[in-house]
Design a protein around this motif. Structure first.
Motif, PDB file in Angstrom:
ATOM      1  N   ARG A   1      83.355  12.885 -15.777  1.00 28.41           N
ATOM      2  CA  ARG A   1      82.139  13.107 -16.403  1.00 28.41           C
ATOM      3  C   ARG A   1      81.182  14.001 -15.373  1.00 28.41           C
ATOM      4  O   ARG A   1      81.262  13.599 -13.965  1.00 28.41           O
ATOM      5  CB  ARG A   1      81.330  11.861 -16.440  1.00 28.41           C
ATOM      6  CG  ARG A   1      82.039  10.968 -17.503  1.00 28.41           C
ATOM      7  CD  ARG A   1      82.093  11.400 -18.884  1.00 28.41           C
ATOM      8  NE  ARG A   1      82.708  10.380 -19.841  1.00 28.41           N
ATOM      9  CZ  ARG A   1      84.153  10.176 -20.051  1.00 28.41           C
ATOM     10  NH1 ARG A   1      84.770  10.951 -19.745  1.00 28.41           N
ATOM     11  NH2 ARG A   1      84.191   9.321 -20.947  1.00 28.41           N
ATOM     12  N   ARG A   2      80.387  14.790 -15.832  1.00 26.87           N
ATOM     13  CA  ARG A   2      79.521  15.795 -14.999  1.00 26.87           C
ATOM     14  C   ARG A   2      78.168  14.965 -14.601  1.00 26.87           C
ATOM     15  O   ARG A   2      77.748  13.996 -15.232  1.00 26.87           O
ATOM     16  CB  ARG A   2      79.198  16.971 -15.700  1.00 26.87           C
ATOM     17  CG  ARG A   2      78.400  17.874 -15.084  1.00 26.87           C
ATOM     18  CD  ARG A   2      78.316  19.367 -16.204  1.00 26.87           C
ATOM     19  NE  ARG A   2      77.165  19.106 -16.904  1.00 26.87           N
ATOM     20  CZ  ARG A   2      76.121  19.618 -16.906  1.00 26.87           C
ATOM     21  NH1 ARG A   2      75.676  20.249 -15.859  1.00 26.87           N
ATOM     22  NH2 ARG A   2      75.244  19.463 -17.717  1.00 26.87           N
ATOM     23  N   LEU A   3      77.867  15.125 -13.228  1.00 27.71           N
ATOM     24  CA  LEU A   3      76.631  14.738 -12.935  1.00 27.71           C
ATOM     25  C   LEU A   3      75.624  15.840 -12.451  1.00 27.71           C
ATOM     26  O   LEU A   3      76.247  16.883 -12.080  1.00 27.71           O
ATOM     27  CB  LEU A   3      76.813  13.767 -11.705  1.00 27.71           C
ATOM     28  CG  LEU A   3      77.397  12.500 -11.958  1.00 27.71           C
ATOM     29  CD1 LEU A   3      77.800  11.657 -10.866  1.00 27.71           C
ATOM     30  CD2 LEU A   3      76.697  11.537 -12.985  1.00 27.71           C
ATOM     31  N   VAL A   4      74.396  15.798 -12.301  1.00 25.32           N
ATOM     32  CA  VAL A   4      73.534  16.738 -12.157  1.00 25.32           C
ATOM     33  C   VAL A   4      72.232  16.285 -11.262  1.00 25.32           C
ATOM     34  O   VAL A   4      71.661  14.901 -11.447  1.00 25.32           O
ATOM     35  CB  VAL A   4      72.813  17.263 -13.340  1.00 25.32           C
ATOM     36  CG1 VAL A   4      71.843  18.283 -13.036  1.00 25.32           C
ATOM     37  CG2 VAL A   4      73.907  17.892 -14.329  1.00 25.32           C
TER      38      VAL A   4
ATOM     39  N   LEU B   1      72.245  12.185 -11.316  1.00 25.51           N
ATOM     40  CA  LEU B   1      72.231  11.578 -12.531  1.00 25.51           C
ATOM     41  C   LEU B   1      72.876  11.922 -13.667  1.00 25.51           C
ATOM     42  O   LEU B   1      73.695  13.042 -13.522  1.00 25.51           O
ATOM     43  CB  LEU B   1      70.455  11.851 -13.090  1.00 25.51           C
ATOM     44  CG  LEU B   1      69.384  11.404 -11.918  1.00 25.51           C
ATOM     45  CD1 LEU B   1      68.206  11.867 -12.389  1.00 25.51           C
ATOM     46  CD2 LEU B   1      69.415   9.883 -11.894  1.00 25.51           C
ATOM     47  N   TYR B   2      72.965  11.333 -14.636  1.00 23.50           N
ATOM     48  CA  TYR B   2      73.876  11.739 -16.058  1.00 23.50           C
ATOM     49  C   TYR B   2      73.114  13.091 -16.454  1.00 23.50           C
ATOM     50  O   TYR B   2      71.636  12.946 -16.449  1.00 23.50           O
ATOM     51  CB  TYR B   2      73.909  10.763 -16.984  1.00 23.50           C
ATOM     52  CG  TYR B   2      74.684   9.678 -16.339  1.00 23.50           C
ATOM     53  CD1 TYR B   2      75.994   9.354 -16.284  1.00 23.50           C
ATOM     54  CD2 TYR B   2      73.961   8.255 -16.054  1.00 23.50           C
ATOM     55  CE1 TYR B   2      76.553   8.504 -15.638  1.00 23.50           C
ATOM     56  CE2 TYR B   2      74.578   7.169 -15.603  1.00 23.50           C
ATOM     57  CZ  TYR B   2      76.110   7.373 -15.193  1.00 23.50           C
ATOM     58  OH  TYR B   2      76.605   6.132 -14.818  1.00 23.50           O
ATOM     59  N   PRO B   3      73.733  14.104 -17.050  1.00 23.28           N
ATOM     60  CA  PRO B   3      73.073  15.127 -17.576  1.00 23.28           C
ATOM     61  C   PRO B   3      71.730  14.936 -18.386  1.00 23.28           C
ATOM     62  O   PRO B   3      70.680  15.580 -18.377  1.00 23.28           O
ATOM     63  CB  PRO B   3      73.945  15.960 -18.286  1.00 23.28           C
ATOM     64  CG  PRO B   3      75.487  15.632 -17.579  1.00 23.28           C
ATOM     65  CD  PRO B   3      75.260  14.013 -17.315  1.00 23.28           C
ATOM     66  N   TRP B   4      72.095  13.935 -19.311  1.00 25.44           N
ATOM     67  CA  TRP B   4      71.153  13.684 -20.425  1.00 25.44           C
ATOM     68  C   TRP B   4      69.744  13.047 -19.688  1.00 25.44           C
ATOM     69  O   TRP B   4      68.602  12.956 -20.433  1.00 25.44           O
ATOM     70  CB  TRP B   4      71.429  12.832 -21.342  1.00 25.44           C
ATOM     71  CG  TRP B   4      72.022  11.355 -21.042  1.00 25.44           C
ATOM     72  CD1 TRP B   4      71.169  10.491 -20.570  1.00 25.44           C
ATOM     73  CD2 TRP B   4      73.297  10.886 -20.683  1.00 25.44           C
ATOM     74  NE1 TRP B   4      72.134   9.267 -20.606  1.00 25.44           N
ATOM     75  CE2 TRP B   4      73.372   9.819 -20.247  1.00 25.44           C
ATOM     76  CE3 TRP B   4      74.524  11.814 -20.800  1.00 25.44           C
ATOM     77  CZ2 TRP B   4      74.645   8.995 -19.799  1.00 25.44           C
ATOM     78  CZ3 TRP B   4      75.841  11.114 -20.400  1.00 25.44           C
ATOM     79  CH2 TRP B   4      75.589   9.986 -19.880  1.00 25.44           C
ATOM     80  N   GLN B   5      69.751  12.560 -18.418  1.00 26.25           N
ATOM     81  CA  GLN B   5      68.608  12.201 -17.627  1.00 26.25           C
ATOM     82  C   GLN B   5      67.891  13.222 -16.943  1.00 26.25           C
ATOM     83  O   GLN B   5      66.875  13.158 -16.336  1.00 26.25           O
ATOM     84  CB  GLN B   5      69.021  11.096 -16.690  1.00 26.25           C
ATOM     85  CG  GLN B   5      69.622   9.916 -17.283  1.00 26.25           C
ATOM     86  CD  GLN B   5      70.300   8.766 -16.263  1.00 26.25           C
ATOM     87  OE1 GLN B   5      71.170   9.464 -15.426  1.00 26.25           O
ATOM     88  NE2 GLN B   5      70.015   7.638 -16.445  1.00 26.25           N
ATOM     89  N   THR B   6      68.060  14.484 -17.122  1.00 26.87           N
ATOM     90  CA  THR B   6      67.679  15.669 -16.663  1.00 26.87           C
ATOM     91  C   THR B   6      67.361  16.577 -17.541  1.00 26.87           C
ATOM     92  O   THR B   6      67.603  16.497 -18.573  1.00 26.87           O
ATOM     93  CB  THR B   6      68.760  16.283 -15.595  1.00 26.87           C
ATOM     94  OG1 THR B   6      69.723  17.018 -16.350  1.00 26.87           O
ATOM     95  CG2 THR B   6      69.299  15.172 -14.644  1.00 26.87           C
ATOM     96  N   ASP B   7      66.655  17.685 -16.990  1.00 28.39           N
ATOM     97  CA  ASP B   7      66.209  18.988 -17.807  1.00 28.39           C
ATOM     98  C   ASP B   7      67.301  19.997 -17.769  1.00 28.39           C
ATOM     99  O   ASP B   7      67.201  20.942 -18.080  1.00 28.39           O
ATOM    100  CB  ASP B   7      64.976  19.321 -17.575  1.00 28.39           C
ATOM    101  CG  ASP B   7      63.892  18.327 -17.840  1.00 28.39           C
ATOM    102  OD1 ASP B   7      63.975  17.573 -18.908  1.00 28.39           O
ATOM    103  OD2 ASP B   7      62.611  18.386 -17.390  1.00 28.39           O
TER     104      ASP B   7
END
Length: 125
Positions: free
Chosen positions: A22-25, A116-122
């Motif tokens: 899984r990708r993280l950002v 963070l997980y991508p959906w927790q970021t912009d």
């Protein structure tokens, strides 16, 4: 590194996410006004991952290959479909294994707990 000289540790859930592909950002400081920047860690998918997916499971791998990319975007374009207009790849690297990933993050002055997980970021990707 932490303030006492120890290496930062991955939160368990984020380390598990990386091992499962899984990708993280994380958002980082941009070079100027009207810009936003993000660094993402993408585990490289292999044929073994595709085989596992076809069989209905997700393969965990602590020795994955990871790609780190630092992208900068025009802040006005980030929420639309054209987020890639004016986007700039600032830097990128590929590393093998969690130890080298940690060293690369340290070289980029980033800490595992920032991600963070991508959906927790912009992040537009």
């Amino acid at each position: 590194m932490t303030t006492d000289g120890r290496r930062s540790q991955w939160p368990t859930d984020k380390l598990s996410a990386l091992r499962l592909g899984r990708r993280l950002v994380t958002e980082v400081t941009a070079t100027g006004p009207g810009r936003r920047a993000f660094v993402d860690i993408r585990p490289v998918t292999t044929a073994a991952d595709a085989d596992a997916r076809r069989q209905g499971w997700t393969r965990s791998d602590p020795d994955r290959i990871f790609t780190l990319e630092h992208w900068e975007y025009d802040a006005g374009q980030i929420t639309g479909f054209d987020h890639d207009l004016g986007a700039t790849l600032v830097r990128a690297t590929t590393v093998t294994g969690e130890a080298r990933l940690g060293a690369a993050l340290e070289a980029w002055n980033l800490r595992p707990e920032q991600f963070l997980y991508p959906w927790q970021t912009d992040d537009p990707k």
